[in-house]
Scaffold this motif. Sequence first.
Motif, PDB file in Angstrom:
ATOM      1  N   SER A   1       0.812  -1.222   0.000  1.00 58.12           N
ATOM      2  CA  SER A   1       0.000   0.000   0.000  1.00 58.12           C
ATOM      3  C   SER A   1       0.842   1.266   0.000  1.00 58.12           C
ATOM      4  CB  SER A   1      -0.936  -0.001   1.218  1.00 58.12           C
ATOM      5  OG  SER A   1      -0.174   0.019   2.401  1.00 58.12           O
TER       6      SER A   1
ATOM      7  N   ASN B   1      -3.497  -4.084  -7.181  1.00 58.85           N
ATOM      8  CA  ASN B   1      -3.062  -3.873  -5.804  1.00 58.85           C
ATOM      9  C   ASN B   1      -4.219  -3.428  -4.893  1.00 58.85           C
ATOM     10  OD1 ASN B   1      -1.760  -2.986  -3.496  1.00 58.85           O
ATOM     11  ND2 ASN B   1      -0.042  -2.121  -4.633  1.00 58.85           N
TER      12      ASN B   1
ATOM     13  N   ALA C   1      -4.417  -3.653  -1.627  1.00 61.74           N
ATOM     14  CA  ALA C   1      -3.981  -2.967  -0.412  1.00 61.74           C
ATOM     15  C   ALA C   1      -3.865  -1.472  -0.678  1.00 61.74           C
ATOM     16  CB  ALA C   1      -2.637  -3.541   0.034  1.00 61.74           C
TER      17      ALA C   1
ATOM     18  N   GLU D   1      -0.375 -14.053  -0.293  1.00 63.24           N
ATOM     19  CA  GLU D   1       0.368 -12.794  -0.382  1.00 63.24           C
ATOM     20  C   GLU D   1       1.790 -13.015   0.141  1.00 63.24           C
ATOM     21  OE1 GLU D   1      -1.064  -9.870  -1.751  1.00 63.24           O
ATOM     22  OE2 GLU D   1      -2.428 -11.461  -2.270  1.00 63.24           O
TER      23      GLU D   1
ATOM     24  N   PHE E   1      -1.626 -11.507   5.891  1.00 61.61           N
ATOM     25  CA  PHE E   1      -2.670 -10.707   5.227  1.00 61.61           C
ATOM     26  C   PHE E   1      -3.821 -11.606   4.777  1.00 61.61           C
ATOM     27  CE2 PHE E   1      -1.435  -6.239   3.785  1.00 61.61           C
ATOM     28  CZ  PHE E   1      -0.726  -6.011   4.944  1.00 61.61           C
TER      29      PHE E   1
ATOM     30  N   ASP F   1      -6.480  -9.229   3.629  1.00 62.04           N
ATOM     31  CA  ASP F   1      -6.607  -9.182   2.168  1.00 62.04           C
ATOM     32  C   ASP F   1      -8.092  -9.149   1.757  1.00 62.04           C
ATOM     33  OD1 ASP F   1      -5.440  -9.705  -0.648  1.00 62.04           O
ATOM     34  OD2 ASP F   1      -6.877 -11.327  -0.385  1.00 62.04           O
TER      35      ASP F   1
ATOM     36  N   HIS G   1      -9.411  -5.719   2.453  1.00 61.21           N
ATOM     37  CA  HIS G   1      -9.036  -4.747   1.402  1.00 61.21           C
ATOM     38  C   HIS G   1     -10.033  -4.824   0.250  1.00 61.21           C
ATOM     39  CE1 HIS G   1      -4.528  -4.866   2.757  1.00 61.21           C
ATOM     40  NE2 HIS G   1      -5.163  -3.861   3.315  1.00 61.21           N
TER      41      HIS G   1
END
Length: 430
Positions: free
Chosen positions: A84, A106, A108, A192, A197, A203, A206
Amino acid sequence: MSTIVKIGIAGLGTVGVGVLKIIETHRDLLEARSGARLVVTAVSGRDRAKDRGVSIDGLTWYDDARALADDPEVDIVLELIGGSEGIARDLCMKSLRAGKPVVTANKALLAIHGSELATLAEDNNTSLAYEAAVAGGIPIVKALREGLTGNAISRVYGILNGTCNYILTEMEETGGEFDAILQDAQELGYAETDPSFDIDGVDAAHKLAILTSLAFGTPVDFDSVYVEGIRNVTAADITAATELGYRIKLLGVARRTDKGIEQRVHPCMVLRDTTIANVSNVFNAVVVEGDFVDDTIYVGRGAGEGPTASAVVADIVDIALGRHTPTFGVPMARMSDIPKVSVDDHIGCYYVCLTVYDRSGVIADVAAVFRDENISIESLLQRGRSRQEAVSVILVTHQVQEAALVRALEKIEKFTHSVAKPRMIRIVSL
Ligand code: NDP
Ligand code: HSE
């Protein structure tokens, strides 16, 4: 005569290599569909010498991925590094400021900086595309933003993490140990870089934060997502779920209630005959409930080289065709500020597992706590019979407010008969 669209790829790992392979394999098909010849001109990674199983000969190599934003031979920037913060965020911001469309996988980054990046894309009249960021190969972003645009959405939920679904499926089917199964998932390229995560639900959270924004037209708000992973799900819980007619799944659920929007990720017990319960292994599934369309269900591979790259390439083709929609479905200035509801207010049924000494008075004490919190018990079952030893007592509640159940479990944990912290899993009606 087709135009040429020049692509710069930052990150040549699982997803980046997959994108190179699709562009190479489907050169003519993609040209027919996009009206453009898609040409990768530049790439960036950490280690130029690494064997990636694909040729990068003749492509410009950058040690610093941010250089892709300045390269006049790059029309679209793919951010396939991850994380991130740092380089991934810098690259996206720099490219958008330069007016270059960005495609990223992505989640995150989008969950934490989505609103800022979407604003940058709007201000610079360019695109930020992220189909691969949610549920890998399933085109759920497109479905929510475009296909279901005629509907008010009441709930969106699903299996959003392939690694967890793989682990839960393998635990049920093989009775195997959590750690060994997690290692398999990492070797298969699902997990990941930091697998916590995946298994701690971050995850999936997110992805849920992104889905919530798309479904309800609110700014992405990761901090409001309640997150609980699968670390504490035991083989005994899986056995109990089977006996009760359920299967355990890690679900992300975003729902509009009278008080606002509820966003939560946690293990759930779902009835075994539901579609979601039968989505196994690394597969993901998303269900969207719209007022006119009713339920729509999307199932597919949520991770891995091919499925994720497939979604990235779909975004590239959209950009090549000049298709453009606001990043999260509505322009940032028209986002609604709907309040977020705490999980404490959630009302539902719960599976509870107590580990207590097998002696007289225990069930009476437990029942008294439940009575005092006005929690009605649907069923109660003691596992085993072992005088003065610890046994499991499994309870299923009727509908109750979560805050009341949490208070009850805190009281029970303090009992002298309690041997371990009580566990609970939410039963979700789908
Ligand atoms: P990998 O770890 O396989 O690849 C990451 C790549 O980024 C590597 O090629 C690495 O270079 C490169 N990289 C790392 N740091 C830098 C840096 N500072 N500058 C330039 N390049 C760098 O990740 P994935 O391909 O699996 O994931 C990429 C993104 O896609 C992530 O955001 C992930 O969350 C997302 N995603 C992944 C899915 C999957 O199934 N794998 C599914 C959906 C989304 P090098 O190879 O030289 O070390
Ligand atoms: N680690 C993620 C998963 C990859 O297991 O689903 C896809 O986002």
